[in-house]
Write a protein that holds these residues in place. Structure first.
Motif, PDB file in Angstrom:
ATOM      1  N   CYS A 224      17.489  24.997  -1.329  1.00 32.09           N
ATOM      2  CA  CYS A 224      16.161  25.284  -1.870  1.00 32.09           C
ATOM      3  C   CYS A 224      16.081  26.767  -2.222  1.00 32.09           C
ATOM      4  CB  CYS A 224      15.113  24.919  -0.821  1.00 32.09           C
ATOM      5  SG  CYS A 224      13.397  25.176  -1.323  1.00 32.09           S
ATOM      6  N   ALA A 225      15.373  27.094  -3.308  1.00 34.35           N
ATOM      7  CA  ALA A 225      15.286  28.494  -3.731  1.00 34.35           C
ATOM      8  C   ALA A 225      13.893  28.801  -4.270  1.00 34.35           C
ATOM      9  CB  ALA A 225      16.337  28.806  -4.785  1.00 34.35           C
ATOM     10  N   LEU A 226      13.515  30.053  -4.133  1.00 42.38           N
ATOM     11  CA  LEU A 226      12.225  30.564  -4.597  1.00 42.38           C
ATOM     12  C   LEU A 226      12.467  31.749  -5.510  1.00 42.38           C
ATOM     13  CD1 LEU A 226       9.061  31.195  -4.336  1.00 42.38           C
ATOM     14  CD2 LEU A 226       9.709  32.581  -2.350  1.00 42.38           C
ATOM     15  N   ARG A 227      11.797  31.777  -6.661  1.00 41.25           N
ATOM     16  CA  ARG A 227      11.869  32.950  -7.519  1.00 41.25           C
ATOM     17  C   ARG A 227      10.708  33.873  -7.181  1.00 41.25           C
ATOM     18  NH1 ARG A 227      10.542  32.437 -13.638  1.00 41.25           N
ATOM     19  NH2 ARG A 227       8.537  33.220 -12.933  1.00 41.25           N
ATOM     20  N   GLY A 228      11.045  35.070  -6.717  1.00 47.83           N
ATOM     21  CA  GLY A 228      10.029  36.046  -6.364  1.00 47.83           C
ATOM     22  C   GLY A 228      10.566  37.451  -6.476  1.00 47.83           C
ATOM     23  N   ASN A 229       9.706  38.368  -6.909  1.00 53.03           N
ATOM     24  CA  ASN A 229      10.084  39.778  -7.016  1.00 53.03           C
ATOM     25  C   ASN A 229      11.340  39.955  -7.860  1.00 53.03           C
ATOM     26  OD1 ASN A 229       9.709  42.504  -6.570  1.00 53.03           O
ATOM     27  ND2 ASN A 229      10.902  42.514  -4.674  1.00 53.03           N
ATOM     28  N   ASN A 230      11.410  39.167  -8.961  1.00 60.45           N
ATOM     29  CA  ASN A 230      12.496  39.288  -9.946  1.00 60.45           C
ATOM     30  C   ASN A 230      13.867  38.867  -9.431  1.00 60.45           C
ATOM     31  OD1 ASN A 230      10.588  40.265 -11.692  1.00 60.45           O
ATOM     32  ND2 ASN A 230      11.123  42.400 -11.376  1.00 60.45           N
ATOM     33  N   GLN A 231      13.912  38.013  -8.422  1.00 59.05           N
ATOM     34  CA  GLN A 231      15.196  37.529  -7.943  1.00 59.05           C
ATOM     35  C   GLN A 231      15.007  36.170  -7.285  1.00 59.05           C
ATOM     36  OE1 GLN A 231      15.699  40.780  -4.913  1.00 59.05           O
ATOM     37  NE2 GLN A 231      16.287  39.093  -3.570  1.00 59.05           N
ATOM     38  N   LEU A 232      16.129  35.471  -7.063  1.00 56.80           N
ATOM     39  CA  LEU A 232      16.101  34.196  -6.366  1.00 56.80           C
ATOM     40  C   LEU A 232      16.330  34.411  -4.880  1.00 56.80           C
ATOM     41  CD1 LEU A 232      18.113  31.807  -8.717  1.00 56.80           C
ATOM     42  CD2 LEU A 232      15.664  31.783  -8.273  1.00 56.80           C
ATOM     43  N   HIS A 233      15.519  33.734  -4.076  1.00 50.75           N
ATOM     44  CA  HIS A 233      15.681  33.758  -2.625  1.00 50.75           C
ATOM     45  C   HIS A 233      16.103  32.352  -2.208  1.00 50.75           C
ATOM     46  CE1 HIS A 233      13.532  37.657  -2.332  1.00 50.75           C
ATOM     47  NE2 HIS A 233      12.868  37.179  -3.366  1.00 50.75           N
ATOM     48  N   PHE A 234      17.256  32.234  -1.551  1.00 50.92           N
ATOM     49  CA  PHE A 234      17.817  30.933  -1.203  1.00 50.92           C
ATOM     50  C   PHE A 234      17.602  30.608   0.265  1.00 50.92           C
ATOM     51  CE2 PHE A 234      20.174  32.150  -4.960  1.00 50.92           C
ATOM     52  CZ  PHE A 234      20.326  30.954  -5.648  1.00 50.92           C
ATOM     53  N   GLY A 235      17.447  29.317   0.536  1.00 55.87           N
ATOM     54  CA  GLY A 235      17.456  28.836   1.903  1.00 55.87           C
ATOM     55  C   GLY A 235      18.886  28.711   2.400  1.00 55.87           C
ATOM     56  N   ALA A 236      19.044  28.362   3.669  1.00 54.86           N
ATOM     57  CA  ALA A 236      20.379  28.257   4.252  1.00 54.86           C
ATOM     58  C   ALA A 236      21.096  26.996   3.810  1.00 54.86           C
ATOM     59  CB  ALA A 236      20.286  28.294   5.773  1.00 54.86           C
ATOM     60  N   GLY A 237      20.353  26.039   3.243  1.00 62.33           N
ATOM     61  CA  GLY A 237      20.963  24.804   2.774  1.00 62.33           C
ATOM     62  C   GLY A 237      20.906  23.696   3.815  1.00 62.33           C
ATOM     63  N   THR A 238      20.879  22.469   3.324  1.00 66.74           N
ATOM     64  CA  THR A 238      20.924  21.282   4.186  1.00 66.74           C
ATOM     65  C   THR A 238      22.119  20.433   3.761  1.00 66.74           C
ATOM     66  OG1 THR A 238      18.532  21.220   4.531  1.00 66.74           O
ATOM     67  CG2 THR A 238      19.743  19.175   4.900  1.00 66.74           C
ATOM     68  N   SER A 239      23.026  20.167   4.692  1.00 65.80           N
ATOM     69  CA  SER A 239      24.202  19.369   4.406  1.00 65.80           C
ATOM     70  C   SER A 239      23.856  17.888   4.576  1.00 65.80           C
ATOM     71  CB  SER A 239      25.350  19.748   5.356  1.00 65.80           C
ATOM     72  OG  SER A 239      26.486  18.949   5.129  1.00 65.80           O
ATOM     73  N   LEU A 240      24.005  17.120   3.497  1.00 64.12           N
ATOM     74  CA  LEU A 240      23.703  15.696   3.517  1.00 64.12           C
ATOM     75  C   LEU A 240      24.989  14.893   3.709  1.00 64.12           C
ATOM     76  CD1 LEU A 240      21.732  13.305   3.099  1.00 64.12           C
ATOM     77  CD2 LEU A 240      22.199  13.492   0.638  1.00 64.12           C
ATOM     78  N   THR A 241      25.044  14.123   4.783  1.00 62.57           N
ATOM     79  CA  THR A 241      26.168  13.234   5.063  1.00 62.57           C
ATOM     80  C   THR A 241      25.724  11.793   4.806  1.00 62.57           C
ATOM     81  OG1 THR A 241      27.023  14.734   6.752  1.00 62.57           O
ATOM     82  CG2 THR A 241      27.830  12.471   6.782  1.00 62.57           C
ATOM     83  N   VAL A 242      26.528  11.044   4.058  1.00 57.59           N
ATOM     84  CA  VAL A 242      26.189   9.667   3.706  1.00 57.59           C
ATOM     85  C   VAL A 242      27.214   8.724   4.332  1.00 57.59           C
ATOM     86  CG1 VAL A 242      25.743   8.046   1.829  1.00 57.59           C
ATOM     87  CG2 VAL A 242      25.227  10.486   1.515  1.00 57.59           C
ATOM     88  N   SER A 243      26.729   7.768   5.118  1.00 49.74           N
ATOM     89  CA  SER A 243      27.618   6.779   5.736  1.00 49.74           C
ATOM     90  C   SER A 243      27.682   5.530   4.870  1.00 49.74           C
ATOM     91  CB  SER A 243      27.114   6.421   7.144  1.00 49.74           C
ATOM     92  OG  SER A 243      25.785   5.948   7.093  1.00 49.74           O
ATOM     93  N   PRO A 244      28.851   4.896   4.792  1.00 47.40           N
ATOM     94  CA  PRO A 244      28.992   3.699   3.945  1.00 47.40           C
ATOM     95  C   PRO A 244      28.093   2.556   4.387  1.00 47.40           C
ATOM     96  CG  PRO A 244      31.138   4.563   4.636  1.00 47.40           C
ATOM     97  CD  PRO A 244      30.097   5.266   5.453  1.00 47.40           C
ATOM     98  N   MET A 245      27.692   1.762   3.414  1.00 46.54           N
ATOM     99  CA  MET A 245      26.861   0.606   3.710  1.00 46.54           C
ATOM    100  C   MET A 245      27.686  -0.449   4.445  1.00 46.54           C
ATOM    101  SD  MET A 245      24.797  -1.759   0.966  1.00 46.54           S
ATOM    102  CE  MET A 245      24.049  -0.286   0.251  1.00 46.54           C
ATOM    103  N   GLU A 246      27.110  -0.996   5.496  1.00 45.45           N
ATOM    104  CA  GLU A 246      27.817  -2.015   6.270  1.00 45.45           C
ATOM    105  C   GLU A 246      27.840  -3.319   5.492  1.00 45.45           C
ATOM    106  OE1 GLU A 246      26.129  -2.411  10.095  1.00 45.45           O
ATOM    107  OE2 GLU A 246      26.575  -0.338  10.714  1.00 45.45           O
ATOM    108  N   GLU A 247      29.006  -3.943   5.453  1.00 44.29           N
ATOM    109  CA  GLU A 247      29.161  -5.221   4.738  1.00 44.29           C
ATOM    110  C   GLU A 247      28.840  -6.397   5.665  1.00 44.29           C
ATOM    111  OE1 GLU A 247      33.029  -5.359   3.082  1.00 44.29           O
ATOM    112  OE2 GLU A 247      32.738  -3.613   1.787  1.00 44.29           O
TER     113      GLU A 247
END
Length: 247
Positions: A224-247
Motif C-alpha cells: 500500500c502507498a500514499l502520495r504526500g509531500n511530493n513523494q510516495l510513502h510505502f507500507g511494509a507490505g503484506t505477503s499473501l500465501t495461497v494454498s491449493p484447493m482441496e480435491e
C-alpha cells in the motif's frame, strides 16, 4: 561482494501516464566493496518530468525514497544523481559502495502536473502538520484458492484529498501498479477491475484491497502507498500465501 539488483520500473500513478517509460541498466550489478556504483536510468516522457530514486533492502518491506532530483546532489559518500533533461537521464552514482548498499534500486518518473506541493508563508512561523505514513498491520496472510482476500491498510496524512495506491510485487521483480483510489473518484483506476477493487474511507483513513477469486498465481507481496509531500510513502507490505484447493 556487493550485489545490487536493479529492475526496469514504471510507476503508473494515474491513467494520464500513457506513453511514459523508464529504463534501467544493468539488470543486475555485482561489485566489490569500495568500488564506484553507477546505475543507468533513462526515461521517455513528452511533458515536464519529476525524477525519483527508491531503494528496497528486502522483499518483505516496501521501497523507500532514496533521493529526488532536488535532493540528489553530490554529498561525499552518499548516493547522488543529476537530472539531465536534454538527455532524459537520471543516473544514480556513489563514489564507493558498501555492503549495506546491497538492495534493489528503482528509478521513477512522474508528471509534475500531479504534484501538489505544500507551501507556507509568514515569518518566524512554525506549522505542525500530521506526517504522511502508511501502516500495514498484517505482514502475512494465508488464504485458500478460490476465496476472496481482503488486505488492510491504514494511513495518516493532513491532505484532504490523498492519493492511495496498491502495488503487487513478485520475488526479484519491480512493483506492479494495481489500482489508485482518491476521495473524489468513485471508480477505481486499475488495470483489472474485475479482479481488484479498493475501498477508501477518508474518515477512518483506511484503504483496503479486495482480490476476488484468489488463485495460486496471486501469491505475492502487496504494498500500500500514499502520495504526500511530493513523494510516495510505502507500507511494509503484506505477503499473501495461497494454498491449493482441496480435491
Amino acid at each position: 561482494m556487493l550485489f545490487a539488483s536493479v529492475f526496469m520500473v514504471l510507476w503508473v500513478l494515474t491513467s494520464r501516464t500513457s506513453g511514459q517509460s523508464v529504463t534501467q541498466t544493468p539488470s543486475r550489478l555485482a561489485i566489490k566493496e569500495g568500488v564506484a556504483v553507477f546505475i543507468n536510468c533513462t526515461y521517455q516522457y513528452s511533458g515536464v518530468a519529476y525524477l525519483y530514486w527508491y531503494v528496497q533492502h528486502s522483499h518483505s518491506e516496501g521501497p523507500q525514497l532514496l533521493l529526488t532530483e532536488y535532493t540528489g546532489k553530490e554529498t561525499g559518500d552518499a548516493f547522488f544523481a543529476e537530472h539531465l533533461k536534454a538527455d532524459k537521464t537520471f543516473h544514480l552514482r556513489k563514489e564507493a559502495g558498501g555492503l549495506s548498499d546491497s538492495a534493489a534500486y528503482f528509478c521513477a518518473v512522474r508528471d509534475t502536473g500531479f504534484l501538489s506541493p505544500r507551501s507556507s508563508s509568514g515569518r518566524g512561523r512554525l506549522d505542525l502538520v500530521q506526517s504522511d505514513a502508511v501502516f500495514q498491520s498484517h505482514p502475512e496472510i494465508s488464504i485458500a484458492e478460490g476465496q476472496d482476500a481482503i488486505l488492510l491498510c491504514n494511513f495518516s496524512t493532513a491532505d484532504s484529498n490523498p492519493y492511495l495506491f496498491w502495488y503487487r510485487q513478485f520475488p526479484n521483480k519491480s512493483p506492479q501498479h494495481l489500482l489508485t483510489k482518491t476521495r473524489y473518484s468513485a471508480a477505481d483506476q486499475n488495470f483489472a477491475p474485475t479482479k481488484y477493487s479498493g475501498t477508501l474511507n477518508p474518515e477512518t483513513k483506511t484503504v483496503d484491497l479486495k482480490i476476488k477469486d484468489v488463485s495460486l498465481q496471486d501469491a505475492a507481496v502487496y504494498v500500500c502507498a500514499l502520495r504526500g509531500n511530493n513523494q510516495l510513502h510505502f507500507g511494509a507490505g503484506t505477503s499473501l500465501t495461497v494454498s491449493p484447493m482441496e480435491e
